[in-house]
Every structure is written in structure tokens, then in C-alpha cells.
Design a protein around this motif. Structure first.
Motif, PDB file in Angstrom:
ATOM      1  N   CYS A  18     114.902  -8.592  66.484  1.00  0.00           N
ATOM      2  CA  CYS A  18     114.014  -7.702  67.233  1.00  0.00           C
ATOM      3  C   CYS A  18     113.985  -8.075  68.718  1.00  0.00           C
ATOM      4  O   CYS A  18     113.859  -9.245  69.083  1.00  0.00           O
ATOM      5  N   ARG A  19     114.090  -7.045  69.588  1.00  0.00           N
ATOM      6  CA  ARG A  19     114.089  -7.250  71.035  1.00  0.00           C
ATOM      7  C   ARG A  19     112.952  -6.472  71.704  1.00  0.00           C
ATOM      8  O   ARG A  19     113.038  -6.126  72.892  1.00  0.00           O
ATOM      9  N   ASN A  20     111.891  -6.208  70.983  1.00  0.00           N
ATOM     10  CA  ASN A  20     110.834  -5.344  71.505  1.00  0.00           C
ATOM     11  C   ASN A  20     109.946  -6.013  72.551  1.00  0.00           C
ATOM     12  O   ASN A  20     109.274  -5.320  73.315  1.00  0.00           O
ATOM     13  N   LEU A  95     102.271 -14.282  53.182  1.00  0.00           N
ATOM     14  CA  LEU A  95     101.927 -14.876  54.465  1.00  0.00           C
ATOM     15  C   LEU A  95     102.597 -14.113  55.596  1.00  0.00           C
ATOM     16  O   LEU A  95     103.780 -13.780  55.509  1.00  0.00           O
ATOM     17  N   ALA A  96     101.850 -13.863  56.667  1.00  0.00           N
ATOM     18  CA  ALA A  96     102.402 -13.105  57.791  1.00  0.00           C
ATOM     19  C   ALA A  96     101.642 -13.466  59.067  1.00  0.00           C
ATOM     20  O   ALA A  96     100.626 -14.166  59.037  1.00  0.00           O
ATOM     21  N   TYR A  97     102.156 -12.949  60.188  1.00  0.00           N
ATOM     22  CA  TYR A  97     101.528 -13.167  61.494  1.00  0.00           C
ATOM     23  C   TYR A  97     101.300 -11.844  62.217  1.00  0.00           C
ATOM     24  O   TYR A  97     101.987 -10.857  61.956  1.00  0.00           O
ATOM     25  N   LEU A  98     100.354 -11.875  63.172  1.00  0.00           N
ATOM     26  CA  LEU A  98     100.177 -10.728  64.057  1.00  0.00           C
ATOM     27  C   LEU A  98     101.428 -10.507  64.893  1.00  0.00           C
ATOM     28  O   LEU A  98     101.873  -9.372  65.097  1.00  0.00           O
ATOM     29  N   ASP A 105     104.946 -21.839  75.476  1.00  0.00           N
ATOM     30  CA  ASP A 105     103.974 -22.262  76.490  1.00  0.00           C
ATOM     31  C   ASP A 105     102.676 -21.461  76.504  1.00  0.00           C
ATOM     32  O   ASP A 105     101.785 -21.772  77.298  1.00  0.00           O
ATOM     33  N   ARG A 106     102.542 -20.446  75.665  1.00  0.00           N
ATOM     34  CA  ARG A 106     101.333 -19.631  75.736  1.00  0.00           C
ATOM     35  C   ARG A 106     101.101 -18.886  74.425  1.00  0.00           C
ATOM     36  O   ARG A 106     101.998 -18.773  73.588  1.00  0.00           O
ATOM     37  N   ASP A 107      99.891 -18.351  74.269  1.00  0.00           N
ATOM     38  CA  ASP A 107      99.560 -17.491  73.140  1.00  0.00           C
ATOM     39  C   ASP A 107     100.135 -16.092  73.388  1.00  0.00           C
ATOM     40  O   ASP A 107     100.408 -15.718  74.535  1.00  0.00           O
ATOM     41  N   PRO A 108     100.298 -15.295  72.349  1.00  0.00           N
ATOM     42  CA  PRO A 108     100.800 -13.933  72.548  1.00  0.00           C
ATOM     43  C   PRO A 108      99.813 -13.080  73.337  1.00  0.00           C
ATOM     44  O   PRO A 108      98.597 -13.247  73.230  1.00  0.00           O
ATOM     45  N   SER A 109     100.358 -12.164  74.127  1.00  0.00           N
ATOM     46  CA  SER A 109      99.512 -11.243  74.890  1.00  0.00           C
ATOM     47  C   SER A 109      99.019 -10.121  73.989  1.00  0.00           C
ATOM     48  O   SER A 109      99.547  -9.891  72.897  1.00  0.00           O
ATOM     49  N   ASP A 110      98.015  -9.386  74.478  1.00  0.00           N
ATOM     50  CA  ASP A 110      97.528  -8.232  73.727  1.00  0.00           C
ATOM     51  C   ASP A 110      98.640  -7.207  73.535  1.00  0.00           C
ATOM     52  O   ASP A 110      98.743  -6.586  72.469  1.00  0.00           O
ATOM     53  N   THR A 111      99.464  -7.022  74.555  1.00  0.00           N
ATOM     54  CA  THR A 111     100.576  -6.072  74.455  1.00  0.00           C
ATOM     55  C   THR A 111     101.550  -6.499  73.382  1.00  0.00           C
ATOM     56  O   THR A 111     102.048  -5.661  72.600  1.00  0.00           O
ATOM     57  N   GLU A 112     101.829  -7.788  73.277  1.00  0.00           N
ATOM     58  CA  GLU A 112     102.762  -8.282  72.257  1.00  0.00           C
ATOM     59  C   GLU A 112     102.191  -8.110  70.861  1.00  0.00           C
ATOM     60  O   GLU A 112     102.922  -7.767  69.926  1.00  0.00           O
ATOM     61  N   GLU A 117     102.534  -4.904  65.878  1.00  0.00           N
ATOM     62  CA  GLU A 117     101.635  -4.402  64.838  1.00  0.00           C
ATOM     63  C   GLU A 117     102.339  -3.608  63.739  1.00  0.00           C
ATOM     64  O   GLU A 117     101.971  -3.714  62.559  1.00  0.00           O
ATOM     65  N   PRO A 118     103.370  -2.795  64.050  1.00  0.00           N
ATOM     66  CA  PRO A 118     104.020  -2.038  62.974  1.00  0.00           C
ATOM     67  C   PRO A 118     104.613  -2.913  61.873  1.00  0.00           C
ATOM     68  O   PRO A 118     104.665  -2.486  60.714  1.00  0.00           O
ATOM     69  N   TYR A 119     105.057  -4.118  62.199  1.00  0.00           N
ATOM     70  CA  TYR A 119     105.583  -5.010  61.160  1.00  0.00           C
ATOM     71  C   TYR A 119     104.478  -5.395  60.171  1.00  0.00           C
ATOM     72  O   TYR A 119     104.669  -5.333  58.952  1.00  0.00           O
ATOM     73  N   LEU A 120     103.324  -5.806  60.706  1.00  0.00           N
ATOM     74  CA  LEU A 120     102.221  -6.197  59.825  1.00  0.00           C
ATOM     75  C   LEU A 120     101.707  -4.995  59.053  1.00  0.00           C
ATOM     76  O   LEU A 120     101.426  -5.091  57.850  1.00  0.00           O
ATOM     77  N   ASN A 121     101.585  -3.863  59.728  1.00  0.00           N
ATOM     78  CA  ASN A 121     101.131  -2.657  59.037  1.00  0.00           C
ATOM     79  C   ASN A 121     102.054  -2.295  57.885  1.00  0.00           C
ATOM     80  O   ASN A 121     101.596  -1.868  56.816  1.00  0.00           O
TER      81      ASN A 121
END
Length: 210
Positions: A18-20, A95-98, A105-112, A117-121
Motif C-alpha cells: 500500500c502506498r496511500n 487483531l488489527a490496527y487503526l 518517530d511519531r504517532d499516526p496523523s488523523d489523516t493517516e 480506515e477502509p482496511y479496518l472497516n
């Protein structure tokens, strides 16, 4: 494990290249998609892969926090292997992730989170679990926003740990992230989950028999 399932790692064959998210795909080592029993009643959702999970390719494995988490699953009968296993034998758990990629170096952004989200959905739609387990505050906030009618900011994972929250179509059973779990919180969650397993938690929504 579901009798028709070939393997537990990325069982739906989601895109491993994935390159999104340009800010993640150029620094990640791999995409960490869902893992576990596709016939599960329980889907556990964290924020993003840890360094250990990125190394193993399996959510909630590869480090001390992962072992604590897998110990909890084993204590309630959802993991049939040692807590240190990097390919746990899960039964009735997925088991899955958002977000499926780790930034070093950082937590995921809201945009990420939104982009992933479609993967988890898709995981949740295809598995159709009874209980969603948000693991950590970020997962609780996002799942509460999606699956409850209350403002997501009202839910604090420390206060909601080892309780159930009525949602739209699912119940939520939040857990403090294993990185932050105390021994007392760990035992509290195990006792809570065993009690939950002893209740009639399954809802009548057209599930196939296990």
C-alpha cells in the motif's frame, strides 16, 4: 480458528505494498495487516504497529507489551500458544490496527488514520464480530466515534478499562494499552473478560454458527 481459513496472517489478502500514505510508506519496514480467526467474536484494535509488531508482521507481538497482551488472550482461552510466540495460535480473536504502518518517530496523523480506515472497516464487516476491543486511548476514541452515539471525547480508557460500552451493532470492551497496563489492571481485565465469556454476549444479527 475458522475451519475454512488457510492461515491467520493477513487472511483477506489485503495490499501489502500500500502506498496511500506518503509519510508512512517511505519509512516503514512493512505493512502490518490483520491477524487471527476470521470467525472471531472478538476483534482487538490498537493504534499502530510497534517496532516489534513491524518486525514480526503480526499485531501485538514482538516485544514485552505484546507478550503481556498475548498473556491476557491466553488467560481467557483465546491464544493457544506461549505469550512470546510471534505467530500466536488464536481462536475466536482477531487483531488489527487503526493504521497498518509504523512511523519510527511519531504517532499516526488523523489523516493517516482516516486513509487507513477502509482496511479496518473491511476487517470488521467481513468478520462481523460481537465485541470490539479498543486497545489504548486512540483506538477507543476512534471506535467510539464510529460505533457509539456519544461524543468520543467523553470516553477515557483508564475509566472504561474492563467495562462494556453499548455501541451501534457492537459492544466495546476497552483495554488500557499493554505498554501502560499495571499488574492489577491486567488481572482486572482477565477477570472481566472471563465473566464476559460466561454471559450471553452474542447478539442476534444473522451470524453463522461457529
Amino acid at each position: 480458528m475458522d475451519a475454512h481459513q488457510r492461515g491467520q496472517q493477513n487472511p483477506y489478502g489485503m495490499d501489502e505494498e500500500c502506498r496511500n500514505c506518503p509519510g508512512l510508506c517511505d519509512v516503514r519496514e512493512r505493512v502490518v495487516h490483520g491477524y487471527g480467526d476470521v470467525g472471531a467474536d472478538f476483534v482487538f484494535v490498537g493504534e499502530a504497529p510497534s517496532a516489534g509488531a513491524e518486525r514480526t508482521g503480526v499485531p501485538f507481538t514482538g516485544d514485552e507489551a505484546g507478550e503481556r497482551f498475548q498473556h491476557i488472550l491466553g488467560s481467557v482461552g483465546l491464544n493457544n500458544s506461549l505469550p512470546s510466540s510471534e505467530e500466536p495460535e488464536l481462536d475466536n480473536a482477531y487483531l488489527a490496527y487503526l493504521t497498518r504502518c509504523r512511523h519510527p518517530d511519531r504517532d499516526p496523523s488523523d489523516t493517516e488514520v482516516t486513509t487507513c480506515e477502509p482496511y479496518l472497516n473491511a476487517d470488521v464487516r467481513m468478520i462481523n464480530p460481537e465485541i470490539l476491543v479498543p486497545v489504548g486511548q486512540r483506538a477507543l476514541t476512534e471506535l467510539a466515534r464510529e460505533h457509539t452515539t456519544k461524543p468520543a471525547e467523553e470516553f477515557d480508557v483508564e475509566e472504561c478499562h474492563a467495562t462494556t460500552i453499548r455501541g451501534r451493532g457492537f459492544e466495546l470492551a476497552p483495554m488500557v494499552h499493554p505498554t501502560d497496563l499495571t499488574d492489577e489492571q491486567t488481572e482486572t481485565y482477565i477477570e472481566f473478560f472471563l465473566d464476559l465469556l460466561g454471559t450471553d454476549y452474542r447478539q442476534t444479527k444473522g451470524r453463522r454458527g461457529r
